[in-house]
Design a protein around this motif. Structure first.
Motif, mmCIF file in Angstrom:
data_model
loop_
_atom_site.group_PDB
_atom_site.id
_atom_site.type_symbol
_atom_site.label_atom_id
_atom_site.label_comp_id
_atom_site.label_asym_id
_atom_site.label_seq_id
_atom_site.Cartn_x
_atom_site.Cartn_y
_atom_site.Cartn_z
ATOM 1 N N THR A 183 0.808 -1.220 0.000
ATOM 2 C CA THR A 183 0.000 0.000 0.000
ATOM 3 C C THR A 183 0.844 1.274 0.000
ATOM 4 O O THR A 183 0.328 2.355 -0.209
ATOM 5 C CB THR A 183 -0.927 0.053 1.226
ATOM 6 O OG1 THR A 183 -0.124 0.015 2.397
ATOM 7 C CG2 THR A 183 -1.868 -1.142 1.251
ATOM 8 N N GLN A 184 2.127 1.152 0.266
ATOM 9 C CA GLN A 184 2.984 2.333 0.247
ATOM 10 C C GLN A 184 4.436 1.912 0.099
ATOM 11 O O GLN A 184 4.867 0.936 0.715
ATOM 12 C CB GLN A 184 2.801 3.134 1.544
ATOM 13 C CG GLN A 184 3.554 4.455 1.554
ATOM 14 C CD GLN A 184 3.296 5.240 2.855
ATOM 15 O OE1 GLN A 184 2.157 5.399 3.276
ATOM 16 N NE2 GLN A 184 4.348 5.701 3.481
ATOM 17 N N VAL A 185 5.177 2.649 -0.728
ATOM 18 C CA VAL A 185 6.614 2.379 -0.899
ATOM 19 C C VAL A 185 7.358 3.675 -0.597
ATOM 20 O O VAL A 185 7.034 4.724 -1.161
ATOM 21 C CB VAL A 185 6.926 1.925 -2.343
ATOM 22 C CG1 VAL A 185 8.404 1.571 -2.483
ATOM 23 C CG2 VAL A 185 6.063 0.735 -2.742
ATOM 24 N N ASP A 186 8.296 3.616 0.326
ATOM 25 C CA ASP A 186 9.102 4.798 0.653
ATOM 26 C C ASP A 186 10.512 4.597 0.139
ATOM 27 O O ASP A 186 11.198 3.666 0.552
ATOM 28 C CB ASP A 186 9.105 5.036 2.164
ATOM 29 C CG ASP A 186 7.787 5.623 2.619
ATOM 30 O OD1 ASP A 186 7.413 6.688 2.099
ATOM 31 O OD2 ASP A 186 7.129 5.003 3.467
ATOM 32 N N GLY A 190 15.068 1.965 2.104
ATOM 33 C CA GLY A 190 13.669 2.382 2.038
ATOM 34 C C GLY A 190 12.809 1.368 2.746
ATOM 35 O O GLY A 190 13.328 0.481 3.445
ATOM 36 N N SER A 191 11.487 1.504 2.569
ATOM 37 C CA SER A 191 10.588 0.555 3.211
ATOM 38 C C SER A 191 9.342 0.342 2.366
ATOM 39 O O SER A 191 8.981 1.174 1.541
ATOM 40 C CB SER A 191 10.212 1.039 4.609
ATOM 41 O OG SER A 191 9.523 2.265 4.526
ATOM 42 N N GLU A 232 5.297 -0.720 2.844
ATOM 43 C CA GLU A 232 4.181 -0.964 3.750
ATOM 44 C C GLU A 232 3.182 -1.861 3.034
ATOM 45 O O GLU A 232 2.746 -1.555 1.926
ATOM 46 C CB GLU A 232 3.471 0.356 4.095
ATOM 47 C CG GLU A 232 4.358 1.396 4.764
ATOM 48 C CD GLU A 232 4.209 1.444 6.280
ATOM 49 O OE1 GLU A 232 3.509 0.576 6.843
ATOM 50 O OE2 GLU A 232 4.791 2.358 6.885
ATOM 51 N N SER A 233 2.812 -2.958 3.679
ATOM 52 C CA SER A 233 1.716 -3.758 3.156
ATOM 53 C C SER A 233 0.535 -3.537 4.087
ATOM 54 O O SER A 233 0.629 -2.770 5.049
ATOM 55 C CB SER A 233 2.105 -5.225 3.106
ATOM 56 O OG SER A 233 2.262 -5.713 4.404
ATOM 57 N N SER A 250 4.861 5.787 -5.918
ATOM 58 C CA SER A 250 4.258 6.516 -4.799
ATOM 59 C C SER A 250 2.744 6.627 -4.985
ATOM 60 O O SER A 250 2.000 6.622 -4.017
ATOM 61 C CB SER A 250 4.925 7.877 -4.579
ATOM 62 O OG SER A 250 4.490 8.785 -5.543
ATOM 63 N N ARG A 272 1.808 11.538 4.739
ATOM 64 C CA ARG A 272 2.086 10.261 4.102
ATOM 65 C C ARG A 272 2.755 9.316 5.095
ATOM 66 O O ARG A 272 3.921 9.474 5.456
ATOM 67 C CB ARG A 272 3.003 10.503 2.906
ATOM 68 C CG ARG A 272 3.332 9.292 2.093
ATOM 69 C CD ARG A 272 4.304 9.675 0.976
ATOM 70 N NE ARG A 272 5.134 8.546 0.601
ATOM 71 C CZ ARG A 272 4.738 7.566 -0.206
ATOM 72 N NH1 ARG A 272 3.536 7.596 -0.718
ATOM 73 N NH2 ARG A 272 5.551 6.573 -0.494
ATOM 74 N N ARG A 291 1.267 2.133 13.013
ATOM 75 C CA ARG A 291 1.168 0.723 13.394
ATOM 76 C C ARG A 291 1.146 0.636 14.911
ATOM 77 O O ARG A 291 1.616 1.547 15.605
ATOM 78 C CB ARG A 291 2.381 -0.068 12.885
ATOM 79 C CG ARG A 291 2.648 0.033 11.391
ATOM 80 C CD ARG A 291 1.737 -0.836 10.590
ATOM 81 N NE ARG A 291 2.039 -0.752 9.161
ATOM 82 C CZ ARG A 291 1.317 -1.355 8.213
ATOM 83 N NH1 ARG A 291 0.242 -2.049 8.546
ATOM 84 N NH2 ARG A 291 1.634 -1.250 6.951
#
Lengths: 136, 365
Positions: A46-49, A64-65, A67-68, A91, B292, B296
Motif C-alpha cells: 500500500t505504500q513504498v518509501d 527504504g521501506s 508498507e503492506s 508513490s 504520508r 502501526r
C-alpha cells in the motif's frame, strides 16, 4: 518454481531483493527491486518509501521501506552506489510491486560503486536453493 | 500449534497460515487481504472463527454468576438475545471483551477471545463455579462468521429459518443450516450485517464448504484474519491485546455504553465508579493520517506542540476509505474531531487528525 518467478538474468540477496545489471557508457548500472517471494510474503503493498536521486546507498543497508496491509518491511540495498533514478510512479501506484515485481515494480537504479560486491550476491539457482533451505 | 476443524479446508484453498495466539489461522487466501475486504463490504465474507472460546454457565444461579463477571446488564436479556460486554478486574482493567447469550433463564453462553481463553476460563471458574456449573466447550464447538450486505440473501436458501426475523444481537439456539444442527446469531465483527453460526466441531468442515459455495454465488469469498482486522478497524471495533488490555478500562476505551454502574454488582464496579467521578484522563481516540505514512501498533503519538501524548494501539490502511487510519490512547482533551496530532512512523513525524465515531458506517439496508 518456474524460472519466470526468479528470472535467470538477475542477482539476488537473502533479504529477497534483486538487481539487474547493465552497462551504459562504461558505467555499471543496477536496477533494484524485491523478489516474487518477498511480494508473496508481503501481500498487498500500500505504500513504498524510497530515497531521492543523488543519494548514495551502501550494500546491506536499509534504503527504504514497503508498507503492506499488515506490516512494514525494510528494503536492503544489494549493492553500494549512487542513486541515478527512482521509480516515482510507485508513490501513487504501489500495486505495481505486487503485479510486476521485476519490471513495473522496480524501485531504484544505482550507479554501481564496487563491482566486486557482486561476488556476494546469489544467482537465480542459488536463490531458489536458499528458499528451499528455508522451507519455502 | 492448535488447528481449527477447518485447517484442511484452508490449506486446500491455498491460504497463507500464521500463528495467532497459538492457533494456525489463515491470514489471507490467494486473492489477498484487500480483495477479501472488498468482497465482505460488497457481498459476503466467510470467516473461520472456530478458535474463539465458548464457555457455558448452567444452573438456577447462572444469571447471577455471569452478571458478577461483566459490566453490562445481563438482567435485560431475554431468551434468544445477546449483548456485547467486557469483564473487568477489581481495578477496572479489562480481562476480556465478550458476547453473552441468554439461551434460557438457567443457561448462558459467553464467547471470548481465543488468546484469552485459558485466562478467562480460570477467572470464570474461580468466580462462577461456587454459583453454577461452568464448562468450556471451545474444543467441541465450531464457529463460522458469514458477514456482508449479501449475507442474508446468500444464506437464506440454506435454512428454513426466516433470517429476516432475526434482529441484531438475536439468536436461535437450535436450527438446521445446510443440513447441519446449528445455532445462529445476528452478530459480527466487520461493521456489516451478518451472522455467526455455531455447530459441532466435526460438522464445521461440511458447513464451511456450503457457506463458501453460497458466498461464491453472490461474489463473496472466504476471508482471513488480515481482512477481519482491516474490517473491524474501519468499523472502529476494538481488538483485545491491541486496543484493550488489563491496563485499560472500558471508560477509557470508549466502551462506557456497556458499563452499567447503577445496575447489579460486578467485579470492577467501584474502580470504574471512582474513575467516572474523577473524570477519565485518557481516551481511545480514532485518527486519520493527513500526511504520508501508516501508523502501526506501538508507534508513539504527539500533540500539536510535539509533546509525547500516547501510543498507537491499532493502525493500517482502510481499503474502503482509501485512507490510513489508527486508534490510540490520548489525553481526553485531544478527543475532539479535527484535533491535530502526529505519529512517529519509524523516526519520521507524520501528521494526523482525530476523528470521532466509526471510520466506516454501512448504509441502511
Amino acid at each position: 518454481m518456474s524460472a519466470q518467478q526468479y528470472p535467470d538474468d538477475l542477482y539476488y540477496t537473502k533479504d529477497h531483493e534483486w538487481a539487474r545489471l547493465e552497462d551504459r557508457d562504461g558505467q555499471k548500472l543496477a536496477t533494484i527491486g524485491v523478489t516474487r517471494f518477498a511480494v508473496d510474503q508481503l501481500g498487498d503493498v500500500t505504500q513504498v518509501d524510497l530515497p531521492k536521486e543523488g543519494e548514495t546507498v551502501k550494500q546491506a543497508d536499509v534504503f527504504g521501506s514497503v508498507e503492506s496491509v499488515k506490516a512494514v518491511s525494510d528494503l536492503f540495498a544489494p549493492l553500494s552506489g549512487k542513486i541515478v533514478k527512482v521509480n516515482s510512479p510507485l508513490s501513487d501506484s504501489p500495486e505495481y510491486v505486487n503485479e510486476d515485481p521485476y519490471d513495473e515494480g522496480w524501485m531504484i537504479q544505482i550507479a554501481v560503486g564496487e563491482a566486486k560486491e557482486l561476488d556476494g550476491l546469489l544467482d537465480a539457482a542459488a536463490y531458489q536453493a536458499f528458499l528451499r533451505e528455508q522451507g519455502e | 500449534m492448535q488447528h481449527t476443524p477447518l485447517h484442511e479446508a484452508h490449506l486446500r484453498l491455498g491460504a497463507k497460515m500464521v500463528d495467532f495466539g497459538g492457533w494456525a489461522m489463515p491470514v489471507s487466501y490467494p486473492g489477498g487481504i484487500i480483495d477479501e475486504h472488498r468482497a465482505t463490504r460488497q457481498a459476503v465474507g466467510v470467516f473461520d472463527v472456530c478458535h474463539m472460546g465458548e464457555i457455558h454457565f448452567r444452573g438456577e444461579r447462572a444469571a447471577e454468576a455471569v452478571q458478577q463477571l461483566v459490566t453490562n446488564d445481563v438482567g435485560k436479556l431475554s431468551d434468544g438475545r445477546a449483548l456485547y460486554t467486557v469483564a473487568c478486574l477489581p481495578t477496572g482493567g479489562i480481562v476480556d471483551d465478550l458476547i453473552v447469550y441468554r439461551i434460557s433463564a438457567t443457561h448462558y453462553l459467553t464467547v471470548v477471545n481465543a488468546a484469552n481463553l485459558v485466562k478467562d476460563r480460570a477467572w470464570f471458574f474461580e468466580h462462577a463455579r461456587p454459583l453454577c456449573d461452568v464448562t468450556d466447550a471451545s474444543a467441541e464447538t465450531g464457529l463460522i462468521a458469514f458477514q456482508g450486505p449479501g449475507a442474508k440473501h446468500a444464506l437464506q436458501p440454506l435454512t428454513k429459518l426466516p433470517l429476516g426475523d432475526l434482529q441484531s444481537f438475536a439468536f436461535v439456539d437450535r436450527c438446521e443450516i445446510a443440513g447441519v444442527q446449528a445455532s445462529i446469531a445476528r452478530t459480527g465483527y466487520t461493521g456489516e450485517d451478518g451472522f455467526e453460526i455455531f455447530c459441532a466441531a466435526e460438522d464445521a468442515p461440511a458447513l464451511w464448504d456450503r457457506l463458501v459455495e453460497a458466498a461464491a454465488g453472490i461474489g463473496g469469498k472466504p476471508a482471513g484474519l488480515g481482512a477481519r482486522d482491516t474490517l473491524r478497524l474501519e468499523a472502529r471495533l476494538p481488538l483485545y491485546g491491541n486496543d484493550l488490555d488489563e491496563t485499560t478500562t472500558p471508560l477509557e476505551a470508549g466502551l462506557g455504553w456497556v458499563v452499567k454502574l447503577d445496575g447489579a454488582e460486578f467485579i470492577g464496579r467501584e474502580a470504574l465508579r471512582a474513575q467516572k467521578l474523577a473524570g477519565v484522563k485518557r481516551k481511545l481516540c480514532g485518527f486519520e493520517m493527513t500526511g504520508r505514512g501508516i501508523a502501526r501498533h506501538g508507534y508513539p503519538l504527539f500533540d500539536s506542540d510535539g509533546r509525547p501524548s500516547g501510543t498507537t494501539t491499532s493502525g493500517g490502511p482502510a481499503p474502503t476509505l482509501g485512507k490510513n487510519i489508527g486508534l490510540g490512547y490520548l489525553p481526553a482533551e485531544l478527543d475532539r474531531a479535527g484535533a491535530h496530532i502526529s505519529v512517529d512512523c519509524r523516526g519520521k513525524r507524520v501528521d494526523a487528525e482525530v476523528v470521532k465515531g466509526p471510520f466506516y458506517k454501512r448504509g441502511k439496508a
